[in-house]
Every structure is written in structure tokens, then in C-alpha cells.
Motif scaffolding. Structure first.
Motif, PDB file in Angstrom:
ATOM      1  N   PHE A  90      -3.215  -6.400 -30.722  1.00 36.08           N
ATOM      2  CA  PHE A  90      -3.702  -7.415 -29.734  1.00 36.08           C
ATOM      3  C   PHE A  90      -5.121  -7.834 -29.710  1.00 36.08           C
ATOM      4  CE2 PHE A  90       0.180  -5.732 -27.051  1.00 36.08           C
ATOM      5  CZ  PHE A  90       1.153  -6.534 -27.779  1.00 36.08           C
ATOM      6  N   ASN A  91      -5.839  -6.571 -29.888  1.00 34.70           N
ATOM      7  CA  ASN A  91      -7.483  -6.543 -30.164  1.00 34.70           C
ATOM      8  C   ASN A  91      -7.781  -7.678 -31.358  1.00 34.70           C
ATOM      9  OD1 ASN A  91      -8.551  -5.152 -28.015  1.00 34.70           O
ATOM     10  ND2 ASN A  91      -8.126  -3.241 -29.062  1.00 34.70           N
ATOM     11  N   GLN A  92      -6.901  -7.608 -32.361  1.00 34.59           N
ATOM     12  CA  GLN A  92      -7.128  -8.207 -33.441  1.00 34.59           C
ATOM     13  C   GLN A  92      -6.970  -9.865 -33.211  1.00 34.59           C
ATOM     14  OE1 GLN A  92      -5.118  -7.358 -37.064  1.00 34.59           O
ATOM     15  NE2 GLN A  92      -4.947  -9.391 -37.880  1.00 34.59           N
ATOM     16  N   ALA A  93      -5.783 -10.089 -32.424  1.00 32.83           N
ATOM     17  CA  ALA A  93      -5.525 -11.550 -32.001  1.00 32.83           C
ATOM     18  C   ALA A  93      -6.484 -11.847 -30.939  1.00 32.83           C
ATOM     19  CB  ALA A  93      -4.090 -11.445 -31.451  1.00 32.83           C
ATOM     20  N   ALA A  94      -6.854 -10.930 -30.100  1.00 34.95           N
ATOM     21  CA  ALA A  94      -7.686 -11.326 -28.996  1.00 34.95           C
ATOM     22  C   ALA A  94      -9.055 -12.022 -29.736  1.00 34.95           C
ATOM     23  CB  ALA A  94      -8.079 -10.292 -28.198  1.00 34.95           C
ATOM     24  N   ALA A  95      -9.659 -10.923 -30.626  1.00 34.99           N
ATOM     25  CA  ALA A  95     -11.165 -11.354 -31.248  1.00 34.99           C
ATOM     26  C   ALA A  95     -10.983 -12.833 -31.919  1.00 34.99           C
ATOM     27  CB  ALA A  95     -11.291 -10.340 -32.404  1.00 34.99           C
ATOM     28  N   ALA A  96      -9.695 -13.143 -32.258  1.00 38.53           N
ATOM     29  CA  ALA A  96      -9.639 -14.464 -32.917  1.00 38.53           C
ATOM     30  C   ALA A  96      -9.546 -15.616 -31.709  1.00 38.53           C
ATOM     31  CB  ALA A  96      -8.437 -14.615 -33.781  1.00 38.53           C
ATOM     32  N   LYS A 105      -3.782  -7.932 -24.368  1.00 35.27           N
ATOM     33  CA  LYS A 105      -5.044  -6.740 -24.333  1.00 35.27           C
ATOM     34  C   LYS A 105      -5.414  -6.457 -22.861  1.00 35.27           C
ATOM     35  CE  LYS A 105     -10.062  -6.350 -25.239  1.00 35.27           C
ATOM     36  NZ  LYS A 105     -11.116  -7.161 -26.056  1.00 35.27           N
ATOM     37  N   GLY A 106      -5.580  -7.714 -21.953  1.00 34.12           N
ATOM     38  CA  GLY A 106      -5.918  -7.307 -20.650  1.00 34.12           C
ATOM     39  C   GLY A 106      -4.728  -6.588 -19.904  1.00 34.12           C
ATOM     40  N   LEU A 107      -3.528  -6.807 -20.323  1.00 30.52           N
ATOM     41  CA  LEU A 107      -2.470  -5.994 -19.553  1.00 30.52           C
ATOM     42  C   LEU A 107      -2.453  -4.440 -20.322  1.00 30.52           C
ATOM     43  CD1 LEU A 107      -0.263  -7.061 -17.834  1.00 30.52           C
ATOM     44  CD2 LEU A 107       1.430  -7.034 -19.701  1.00 30.52           C
ATOM     45  N   PHE A 108      -2.703  -4.274 -21.493  1.00 33.13           N
ATOM     46  CA  PHE A 108      -2.602  -3.012 -21.717  1.00 33.13           C
ATOM     47  C   PHE A 108      -3.760  -1.927 -21.129  1.00 33.13           C
ATOM     48  CE2 PHE A 108       0.065  -1.858 -25.576  1.00 33.13           C
ATOM     49  CZ  PHE A 108       1.234  -2.668 -25.333  1.00 33.13           C
ATOM     50  N   LEU A 109      -4.889  -2.629 -21.156  1.00 36.34           N
ATOM     51  CA  LEU A 109      -5.971  -2.210 -20.651  1.00 36.34           C
ATOM     52  C   LEU A 109      -6.054  -1.716 -19.159  1.00 36.34           C
ATOM     53  CD1 LEU A 109      -9.030  -4.051 -22.540  1.00 36.34           C
ATOM     54  CD2 LEU A 109      -8.225  -1.686 -22.988  1.00 36.34           C
ATOM     55  N   LEU A 110      -5.377  -2.767 -18.353  1.00 41.71           N
ATOM     56  CA  LEU A 110      -5.079  -2.572 -16.960  1.00 41.71           C
ATOM     57  C   LEU A 110      -4.126  -1.477 -16.743  1.00 41.71           C
ATOM     58  CD1 LEU A 110      -6.464  -4.275 -14.469  1.00 41.71           C
ATOM     59  CD2 LEU A 110      -4.188  -5.489 -14.609  1.00 41.71           C
ATOM     60  N   GLN A 111      -3.080  -1.296 -17.541  1.00 42.59           N
ATOM     61  CA  GLN A 111      -2.124  -0.383 -17.401  1.00 42.59           C
ATOM     62  C   GLN A 111      -2.575   0.962 -18.186  1.00 42.59           C
ATOM     63  OE1 GLN A 111       1.207  -2.352 -18.812  1.00 42.59           O
ATOM     64  NE2 GLN A 111       1.680  -3.120 -16.912  1.00 42.59           N
ATOM     65  N   GLY A 112      -3.479   0.980 -18.848  1.00 37.89           N
ATOM     66  CA  GLY A 112      -3.797   2.228 -19.628  1.00 37.89           C
ATOM     67  C   GLY A 112      -2.975   2.503 -20.579  1.00 37.89           C
ATOM     68  N   ARG A 113      -2.323   1.380 -21.387  1.00 41.36           N
ATOM     69  CA  ARG A 113      -1.304   1.828 -22.542  1.00 41.36           C
ATOM     70  C   ARG A 113      -2.241   1.539 -23.793  1.00 41.36           C
ATOM     71  NH1 ARG A 113       3.690  -2.005 -21.864  1.00 41.36           N
ATOM     72  NH2 ARG A 113       4.388  -0.683 -23.871  1.00 41.36           N
ATOM     73  N   GLY A 114      -2.260   2.377 -24.589  1.00 45.20           N
ATOM     74  CA  GLY A 114      -2.557   2.624 -25.897  1.00 45.20           C
ATOM     75  C   GLY A 114      -4.160   2.974 -25.953  1.00 45.20           C
ATOM     76  N   ALA A 115      -4.782   3.195 -24.726  1.00 38.71           N
ATOM     77  CA  ALA A 115      -6.055   3.611 -24.592  1.00 38.71           C
ATOM     78  C   ALA A 115      -6.456   3.961 -23.105  1.00 38.71           C
ATOM     79  CB  ALA A 115      -7.038   2.296 -24.985  1.00 38.71           C
ATOM     80  N   PRO A 116      -7.271   4.790 -22.744  1.00 38.52           N
ATOM     81  CA  PRO A 116      -7.539   4.935 -21.281  1.00 38.52           C
ATOM     82  C   PRO A 116      -7.774   3.655 -20.312  1.00 38.52           C
ATOM     83  CG  PRO A 116      -8.849   6.374 -22.717  1.00 38.52           C
ATOM     84  CD  PRO A 116      -8.462   5.500 -23.774  1.00 38.52           C
ATOM     85  N   ARG A 117      -7.225   3.755 -19.165  1.00 35.61           N
ATOM     86  CA  ARG A 117      -7.175   2.500 -18.296  1.00 35.61           C
ATOM     87  C   ARG A 117      -8.639   2.103 -18.117  1.00 35.61           C
ATOM     88  NH1 ARG A 117      -4.609   2.366 -12.386  1.00 35.61           N
ATOM     89  NH2 ARG A 117      -2.722   1.841 -13.784  1.00 35.61           N
ATOM     90  N   ASP A 118      -8.817   0.908 -18.255  1.00 37.63           N
ATOM     91  CA  ASP A 118      -9.994   0.175 -18.017  1.00 37.63           C
ATOM     92  C   ASP A 118     -10.050  -1.034 -17.248  1.00 37.63           C
ATOM     93  OD1 ASP A 118     -12.658  -0.985 -18.137  1.00 37.63           O
ATOM     94  OD2 ASP A 118     -13.120  -0.553 -20.128  1.00 37.63           O
ATOM     95  N   VAL A 119      -9.930  -0.828 -15.738  1.00 41.76           N
ATOM     96  CA  VAL A 119      -9.587  -1.941 -15.122  1.00 41.76           C
ATOM     97  C   VAL A 119     -10.275  -3.172 -15.254  1.00 41.76           C
ATOM     98  CG1 VAL A 119      -9.512  -2.674 -12.644  1.00 41.76           C
ATOM     99  CG2 VAL A 119      -8.641  -0.263 -13.349  1.00 41.76           C
ATOM    100  N   ASP A 120     -11.828  -2.688 -15.242  1.00 40.53           N
ATOM    101  CA  ASP A 120     -12.794  -3.893 -15.439  1.00 40.53           C
ATOM    102  C   ASP A 120     -12.510  -4.725 -16.717  1.00 40.53           C
ATOM    103  OD1 ASP A 120     -14.047  -3.256 -13.181  1.00 40.53           O
ATOM    104  OD2 ASP A 120     -15.775  -2.040 -13.940  1.00 40.53           O
ATOM    105  N   ALA A 121     -12.329  -4.050 -17.560  1.00 44.54           N
ATOM    106  CA  ALA A 121     -12.173  -4.790 -19.018  1.00 44.54           C
ATOM    107  C   ALA A 121     -10.770  -5.474 -18.889  1.00 44.54           C
ATOM    108  CB  ALA A 121     -12.181  -3.571 -20.171  1.00 44.54           C
ATOM    109  N   GLY A 122      -9.769  -4.939 -18.296  1.00 46.64           N
ATOM    110  CA  GLY A 122      -8.518  -5.479 -18.172  1.00 46.64           C
ATOM    111  C   GLY A 122      -8.472  -6.881 -17.660  1.00 46.64           C
ATOM    112  N   VAL A 123      -9.290  -6.763 -16.349  1.00 43.63           N
ATOM    113  CA  VAL A 123      -9.282  -8.001 -15.536  1.00 43.63           C
ATOM    114  C   VAL A 123      -9.951  -9.058 -16.298  1.00 43.63           C
ATOM    115  CG1 VAL A 123     -10.399  -8.829 -13.547  1.00 43.63           C
ATOM    116  CG2 VAL A 123      -9.188  -6.639 -13.324  1.00 43.63           C
ATOM    117  N   ALA A 124     -10.917  -8.636 -17.022  1.00 49.78           N
ATOM    118  CA  ALA A 124     -12.014  -9.385 -17.743  1.00 49.78           C
ATOM    119  C   ALA A 124     -11.061 -10.218 -18.699  1.00 49.78           C
ATOM    120  CB  ALA A 124     -13.159  -8.953 -18.486  1.00 49.78           C
TER     121      ALA A 124
END
Length: 292
Positions: A90-96, A105-124
């Protein structure tokens, strides 16, 4: 009022193209991607062949192929479940700049899936996807801000533009929520006429909560108009979908109706249900994987 249901799970959209063709012998990433899509569906579906095609296309920079690989790893489709690997794709696709990649990517970051939860980055990321036209991103942000879920504080003012964008796009869940905000003046002036409009939009899409809300407004007369038969119709449809509050109001409403009005209402219920035969009532925002 019955609480609306929160979103909790990633919902994805599988693109359906006929399968069964031989593997593409090509260095054209777009053609290889289409071959992978073909292997995902039909009687000859082959998730391993699909993965191999997507991997080849993604290695050549095809962003949608990277999204498909992320979905496969997230859902354990043809590969072991691996949220960290899914997030990498998802990061690869997002970078493009690919919208579905940014959304996921936002959904995973918001939910803490695949990496520690990062609410700010997920919302962004979800905000970026919404700005690119992703209605599911608007829906997810509307839900999170309205209810204060996903590690966010409830903020109806921040929810409002996302609710409106999704409602304007025809999302039934958002239409019902926008009607609620208009009825009770949440982050906007009280506007019962607008509430009636948005409840009607969602009710016609077979959203049970909107059917209840519309029937309730028509029953009490707290709207721009009052229609005895219409109130009965929507309340009965909602009760048939399991809205217990609608069934309770319906018992009282029937007392003010004539036998002819009840027959008319039952006919309207039957006709409406005929249009949605075999379809489930939608009480949640039905988000695709971000395509809008």
C-alpha cells in the motif's frame, strides 16, 4: 435514537474480469496486471497465478498491482496473511499517488495493522485519499470523527464536511447521518426540511435506520409535511429489517389509520421490497477499497 454502527473492518473491492487466459508473455506492466485480474475470478480462478502476475507488474512500478498484492496479503488470498507486507505494498502504491493505495495505507495506520498505530498519519492519508475523490475515505473519516472512534476524539464539526461529501455522492449511510445532523443541529443549524430530504434519500436506498428516522418524522409531524400512509410504509419497512424502535412506533401509528390506508401502506411495502428482493438492507457505509 438507535446508535449507528461503527466501521471496524477493511472492506475491499475485487475487480472482475474473465479468467482462464494463458499467462501474458509480455513486459507490459498494464497487460500483466490485467492478466492478474483475470486470474482472480471465474471458474478458473487461480490466486497463485494472480499473485505472480501482480508481483511482476508491481516490480515494474504498476501501482494498482501493488494495491492488489496488499489486498491479497491483508485477506490471506493466495498468500499467508501478512499485514506488514500488505502495508508495504500500500505504501508503494501511495508513493505513486494511487488513491486506493493511499486509502488503504491510511486505514492500516489508523488501525495499527502492519505497523504501530499512527492516528495522525492515518488521518492524513485518509484525508489525502478523500481529496482525490475517495468516497470510502470520506465515509471512514465521517465515522471516526462523528463517533470518536479509531483513537480520535468525537468532533462533529470535523465530521460534517466528510458526511456531506459522502451523502452528496449517494452513500446511504452518510445520507442518514447527514439527516441526523440536520434534525438535531449537530455542527449545523437545525433544519428539519433537510433532515426529511436526506432521510428520504437513504430510505429509498433501503437503509433501515433512515427508514425508521423518516417514518418517525412523518409520524410525529416534525417535518415539512406529514403523511400517514408514508409514515406507516417506512416504519413497517424498518421494523421488517429489525429496527425495534420502528416497530414500537408503528403500533401507535396504526391506531390513527383507516383500514384502507393500512392496505395502501402494505401494498407500498410489498412493492418496495420487490425492488430489493435478494438484497440486504444497508445500515453501514459500504466502502470499497477506496475507489469511491
Amino acid at each position: 435514537m438507535t446508535p449507528l454502527i461503527h466501521l471496524t473492518n477493511l472492506l475491499v473491492l475485487s475487480l472482475l474480469i474473465s479468467a482462464g487466459a494463458a499467462p501474458v508473455q509480455s513486459d507490459d506492466a498494464a497487460a500483466i496486471y490485467e492478466q492478474g485480474i483475470g486470474f482472480q475470478s471465474g471458474k478458473s480462478a487461480d490466486p497463485i497465478a494472480a499473485r505472480q502476475a501482480f508481483e511482476k507488474a508491481a516490480s515494474q512500478g504498476h501501482a494498482r498491482a501493488a494495491v492488489q498484492l496488499g489486498i491479497m496479503h491483508a485477506n490471506a488470498s493466495g498468500v499467508p496473511k501478512d499485514d506488514a507486507r500488505a502495508l508495504e505494498y500500500f505504501n508503494q502504491a501511495a508513493a505513486a499517488g494511487q488513491r486506493e493505495g493511499i486509502y488503504n495505507k491510511g486505514l492500516f495506520l489508523l488501525q495499527g495493522r502492519g505497523a504501530p498505530r499512527d492516528v495522525d498519519a492515518g488521518v492524513a492519508a485518509l484525508t489525502a485519499a478523500a481529496e482525490l475523490g475517495s468516497i470510502p475515505a470520506h465515509v471512514r473519516l465521517a465515522d471516526a470523527f462523528y463517533f470518536g472512534s479509531e483513537g480520535l476524539a468525537a468532533d462533529r464539526a470535523r465530521a460534517l464536511p466528510h458526511v456531506k461529501a459522502a451523502a452528496d455522492a449517494g452513500d446511504a449511510w452518510a445520507c442518514n447521518l447527514f439527516g441526523t445532523m440536520a434534525e438535531f443541529g449537530y455542527a449545523m443549524p437545525v433544519d428539519r426540511h433537510a433532515a426529511l430530504h436526506w432521510f428520504t434519500e437513504a430510505a429509498r436506498k433501503n437503509n433501515a435506520k433512515a427508514q425508521y428516522n423518516l417514518g418517525r418524522l412523518l409520524h410525529t409531524g416534525k417535518s415539512a409535511r406529514s403523511d400517514t400512509v408514508a409514515a406507516y410504509t417506512w416504519l413497517k419497512l424498518a421494523s421488517l429489517h429489525g429496527e425495534t424502535a420502528a416497530a414500537y412506533i408503528l403500533k401507535d401509528h396504526v391506531l390513527s389509520m383507516t383500514p384502507a390506508q393500512i392496505v395502501e401502506g402494505d401494498r407500498a411495502v410489498e412493492e418496495f421490497n420487490g425492488k430489493f428482493s435478494g438484497k440486504d438492507a444497508k445500515n453501514d457505509p459500504a466502502a470499497s477499497q477506496g475507489g469511491g
